[in-house]
Design an enzyme around this catalytic site. Structure first.
Site, mmCIF file in Angstrom:
data_model
loop_
_atom_site.group_PDB
_atom_site.id
_atom_site.type_symbol
_atom_site.label_atom_id
_atom_site.label_comp_id
_atom_site.label_asym_id
_atom_site.label_seq_id
_atom_site.Cartn_x
_atom_site.Cartn_y
_atom_site.Cartn_z
ATOM 1 N N GLU A 67 -3.887 3.056 0.745
ATOM 2 C CA GLU A 67 -5.105 2.268 0.558
ATOM 3 C C GLU A 67 -5.491 2.470 -0.895
ATOM 4 O O GLU A 67 -5.873 3.569 -1.299
ATOM 5 C CB GLU A 67 -6.210 2.740 1.507
ATOM 6 C CG GLU A 67 -7.370 1.766 1.606
ATOM 7 C CD GLU A 67 -8.444 2.029 0.565
ATOM 8 O OE1 GLU A 67 -8.492 1.244 -0.423
ATOM 9 O OE2 GLU A 67 -9.205 2.979 0.708
ATOM 10 N N CYS A 101 -13.797 1.401 -3.876
ATOM 11 C CA CYS A 101 -12.690 0.450 -3.909
ATOM 12 C C CYS A 101 -13.110 -0.888 -3.319
ATOM 13 O O CYS A 101 -12.488 -1.923 -3.593
ATOM 14 C CB CYS A 101 -11.471 1.004 -3.175
ATOM 15 S SG CYS A 101 -11.796 1.501 -1.472
#
Length: 322
Positions: A67, A101
């Protein structure tokens, strides 16, 4: 807690340390079974490259889950609620100084709504306080370190010098008592500008204003102008528009939000992850991710085994009576 839950000591180990130290020891090991990584796209690509170059040395094929980065978008339709959009942009872009993010870092806004959204957003930004996070009245604190401060400042200074950019809010930096950067909103006239593509991981929101009649082109630009596909949002009151945009951007965000900021996935309710340069989209916090780390085995047991190799179709044909 893991031992109290029944795992033997040593099954799970916590080994804190810099990747530059741990990586060269762990990644080439013949016993490596897998890597579950959260971090930058560049580092994950290096992990994948290292594993690939050592593939003949492993006892099995290591499983890689990542990720990584994001250049998360808010796409605004002409039917959107302008006040809701302004609030989502302020929260989505500047909570935690944009150091998520999933932070909103680019937005596509129709020209018919831009003036209203701009005024509402600037009014909210004027209320924001930046300072020591131990003072809970401060909405933003400092960015994480000097490297981050220097990188983000470089993009802001580049925008100041560019005729293609207009800083409409913020832009100030201060390193005298910490790595502080003002919440910054930059309008660009080129949807392919690097500020619309590069992950900054800081309090910078880039705005591209599109002509209402060019809706389909704007959607295509949102889909194609960034290599990432982590989170994204659409704002619209027109249900047909929501469905059409959601479908058109189905590959642009692993976590997609409707009339909400593209941040704040709730563990256990919103499995998280994206594809493209944002990772392997294995959805941390879900059964999908858990299954990636299992090694299934199928078992067949026969209770009446055959006693001869022959099958019925091997028998010769019997002569036919006239």
């Amino acid at each position: 807690m893991l031992e109290e839950a029944g795992l033997p000591p040593g099954v799970i180990n916590f080994l804190p340390g810099p990747g530059s130290v741990l990586g060269p020891i762990i990644l080439p090991s013949p016993d490596l079974a897998g890597v579950h990584f959260t971090g930058s796209t560049g580092v994950f690509q290096n992990i994948w490259s290292t594993v690939g170059s050592n593939i003949r040395n492993y006892g099995g094929y290591p499983r890689l889950v990542g990720e990584t980065g994001g250049k998360d978008f808010v796409f605004v339709h002409a039917s959107a609620d302008a006040e809701a959009v302004a609030t989502a942009l302020v929260r989505g872009a500047f909570e935690y100084q944009g150091q998520k993010c999933s932070a909103a870092s680019r937005t596509f806004i129709p020209r018919s709504l831009w003036k209203t959204i701009r005024e509402l957003m600037l009014a909210q930004l004027a209320e924001i306080k930046v300072g020591d996070v131990t003072d809970f009245t401060n909405f933003c604190g400092a960015v994480i370190d000097k490297t981050s401060f220097t990188n983000i400042s470089r993009y802001i200074k580049g925008a100041e010098r560019s005729s293609a950019c207009k800083i409409i809010s913020g832009g100030g930096t201060d390193s005298s008592i910490g790595w502080f950067i003002e919440p910054t909103v930059i309008e660009v006239d080129n949807p392919r500008h690097k500020l619309m593509k590069d992950e900054l991981f800081g309090p910078v929101l880039t705005v591209y204003v599109y002509n209402d009649r060019d809706l389909d082109e704007a959607i295509a630009l949102c889909d194609k102008t960034s290599p990432y596909a982590l989170t994204g949002a659409v704002f619209a009151q027109d249900r047909r528009a929501i469905l059409a945009i959601m479908n058109a951007l189905r590959n642009a965000a692993g976590n997609f939000y409707i009339n909400d900021k593209p941040t704040g996935a709730v563990v256990g309710q919103q499995p998280f992850g994206g594809a493209r340069a944002s990772g392997t989209n294995d959805k941390a916090g879900s059964a999908l991710n858990l299954l990636r780390w299992t090694s299934p085995r199928t078992i067949k047991e026969t209770f009446v085994p055959p006693k001869h190799f022959g099958y019925p179709f091997l028998a010769p044909d019997l002569p036919q009576d006239d």
